[in-house]
Design an enzyme around this catalytic site. Structure first.
Site, PDB file in Angstrom:
ATOM      1  N   ASN A  15     -48.965  89.837  34.975  1.00  0.00           N
ATOM      2  CA  ASN A  15     -48.958  90.946  35.927  1.00  0.00           C
ATOM      3  C   ASN A  15     -47.880  91.955  35.563  1.00  0.00           C
ATOM      4  OD1 ASN A  15     -50.901  89.636  37.505  1.00  0.00           O
ATOM      5  ND2 ASN A  15     -49.359  88.638  38.782  1.00  0.00           N
ATOM      6  N   GLU A 144     -53.449  81.538  39.309  1.00  0.00           N
ATOM      7  CA  GLU A 144     -53.693  82.989  39.393  1.00  0.00           C
ATOM      8  C   GLU A 144     -54.827  83.443  38.478  1.00  0.00           C
ATOM      9  OE1 GLU A 144     -49.691  85.155  41.054  1.00  0.00           O
ATOM     10  OE2 GLU A 144     -49.868  84.998  38.891  1.00  0.00           O
ATOM     11  N   ASN A 188     -44.729  73.955  45.927  1.00  0.00           N
ATOM     12  CA  ASN A 188     -43.585  74.138  46.807  1.00  0.00           C
ATOM     13  C   ASN A 188     -43.933  73.569  48.183  1.00  0.00           C
ATOM     14  OD1 ASN A 188     -44.993  76.097  48.274  1.00  0.00           O
ATOM     15  ND2 ASN A 188     -44.063  77.799  47.171  1.00  0.00           N
ATOM     16  N   THR A 239     -37.918  85.730  43.397  1.00  0.00           N
ATOM     17  CA  THR A 239     -39.140  85.854  42.598  1.00  0.00           C
ATOM     18  C   THR A 239     -38.982  85.078  41.283  1.00  0.00           C
ATOM     19  OG1 THR A 239     -39.434  88.075  43.491  1.00  0.00           O
ATOM     20  CG2 THR A 239     -40.769  87.512  41.569  1.00  0.00           C
ATOM     21  N   ALA A 240     -39.970  84.306  40.952  1.00  0.00           N
ATOM     22  CA  ALA A 240     -40.025  83.546  39.682  1.00  0.00           C
ATOM     23  C   ALA A 240     -39.109  82.320  39.655  1.00  0.00           C
ATOM     24  CB  ALA A 240     -39.750  84.422  38.461  1.00  0.00           C
ATOM     25  N   ALA A 241     -38.460  82.003  40.779  1.00  0.00           N
ATOM     26  CA  ALA A 241     -37.663  80.764  40.809  1.00  0.00           C
ATOM     27  C   ALA A 241     -38.582  79.558  40.595  1.00  0.00           C
ATOM     28  CB  ALA A 241     -36.919  80.643  42.139  1.00  0.00           C
ATOM     29  N   ASP A 243     -41.382  79.587  39.018  1.00  0.00           N
ATOM     30  CA  ASP A 243     -41.859  79.601  37.621  1.00  0.00           C
ATOM     31  C   ASP A 243     -40.794  79.019  36.694  1.00  0.00           C
ATOM     32  OD1 ASP A 243     -44.212  80.846  38.449  1.00  0.00           O
ATOM     33  OD2 ASP A 243     -43.294  82.831  38.329  1.00  0.00           O
TER      34      ASP A 243
HETATM   35  O1  RIB Z   1     -44.084  83.724  40.733  1.00  0.00           O
HETATM   36  C1  RIB Z   1     -43.713  85.081  40.684  1.00  0.00           C
HETATM   37  C2  RIB Z   1     -44.868  85.912  40.238  1.00  0.00           C
HETATM   38  O2  RIB Z   1     -45.879  85.836  41.223  1.00  0.00           O
HETATM   39  C3  RIB Z   1     -44.580  87.377  40.093  1.00  0.00           C
HETATM   40  O3  RIB Z   1     -44.134  87.716  38.806  1.00  0.00           O
HETATM   41  C4  RIB Z   1     -45.897  88.034  40.497  1.00  0.00           C
HETATM   42  O4  RIB Z   1     -46.513  88.719  39.460  1.00  0.00           O
HETATM   43  C5  RIB Z   1     -46.760  86.900  41.029  1.00  0.00           C
HETATM   44  O5  RIB Z   1     -47.652  86.484  40.080  1.00  0.00           O
END
Ligand code: RIB
Length: 301
Positions: A15, A144, A188, A239-241, A243
């Site tokens: 994204n 996703e 989560n 955000t992205a924690a 990931d």
């Molecule tokens: O997990 C974070 C991500 O979720 C973001 O980068 C966003 O693009 C969504 O996919």
């Protein structure tokens, strides 16, 4: 770090994240003035691939982008991290996935994703990349991209003896023939509450500031529960924690068998990702994760 890096195949989304800092989240129908505004490469698949590469894995990414700034930004991020992108296709007829993200002063976020080219993947598309999946030490998936693509990839990996790690985010119903091919499921707390406790060999639940728990079986086949506290950090953007956690837990679990050894690596990576704004810019290096991990308590069985 081992002399031979684990070979990881990540199949998933890319994204372009449009990020606005907001003083608070709006109510339905309300407009809130926020700022600043920034754009970052993101998407759960791309984030996890880049995170794993920064943590020392040899990563091949499978996914789709559009012929646009979002696609170019992702390719630059992959290249900088050393992620192999022979399996990243450009679809001129579709836009790169877009993530619209608002971030509060506490670092919490709201995210809405327009999938675009991420939804171009199906079972036939996956089949074209079968050799890449079969050659990996593990396959890492998220939710996703279309279920059909994930299921085909998981089944192909399982048939080849490649363990499948699924980060079930965003939460969605998972058909049994997909779950049956999954070795490790990472969710989560919210996703866990939505989906309950599926029968997989290993389940990892993350609880944000409250750490993470791994449910699996020991060498004697006895049920085992391993808990890891979180590492205290000052969050600016979470955000992205998740990931970072998934990538780190995956890489470390390919290097060390017992969850007490790899779970702290995951929670340390997740904590560090909260300290920087944006997705890909926030994904930590191996050195940073090791340093934080050494600074705090070990997991307890
Ligand atoms: O997990 C974070 C991500 O979720 C973001 O980068 C966003 O693009 C969504 O996919």
């Amino acid at each position: 770090m081992p002399s031979t890096p684990p070979r990881l195949c990540v199949l998933g989304s890319v994204n372009l994240d449009l990020v606005i800092q907001t003083p608070r989240f709006p109510q339905p129908g309300e407009t809130v003035l926020g700022g600043p505004f920034e754009t970052f490469a993101g998407g759960k698949g791309a984030n996890q691939a880049v995170a794993a590469a920064r943590l020392g894995a040899e990563v091949r990414f499978l996914g789709c982008v559009g012929d646009d700034d979002g696609g170019r930004s992702a390719r630059a991020a992959f290249s900088e991290a050393g992620v192999r992108t022979e399996g990243l296709e450009t679809r001129p007829d579709l836009h790169t996935g877009i993530g619209v993200i608002t971030v509060s002063p506490e670092g919490e976020n709201h995210i809405v994703v327009a999938p675009g080219a991420n939804h171009a993947m199906d079972a036939a598309w996956v089949q074209r990349h079968a050799d890449t999946i079969r050659a990996a030490d593990a396959l890492l998936l998220q939710l996703e991209v279309p279920l059909e693509a994930n299921r085909a990839a998981a089944q192909l990996a399982r048939a080849a003896g490649v363990p499948v790690i699924l980060n079930a985010a965003p939460a969605a119903p998972l058909p049994e023939d997909f779950l049956a091919a999954v070795h490790t499921l990472i969710v989560n707390q919210l996703e866990f509450e939505e989906m309950g406790r599926p029968a997989v060999p290993r389940l990892v639940v993350t609880y944000g500031k409250a750490g993470a728990v791994c449910f699996d079986r020991d060498d004697q086949g006895q049920a085992r529960e391993t808990r890891q506290a979180s590492f205290p950090v000052e969050p600016v953007d979470t955000t992205a924690a998740g990931d970072a956690f998934c990538a780190a837990a995956t890489v470390a679990s390919l290097e060390q068998a017992h969850p007490r050894d790899w779970l702290p690596f995951g929670t340390a990576a997740g904590a560090l990702a909260c300290t920087v704004v944006g997705a890909i810019p926030a994904l930590p290096s191996r050195e940073a994760v090791e340093a934080l991990r050494r600074s705090a308590p070990l997991a307890q069985s």
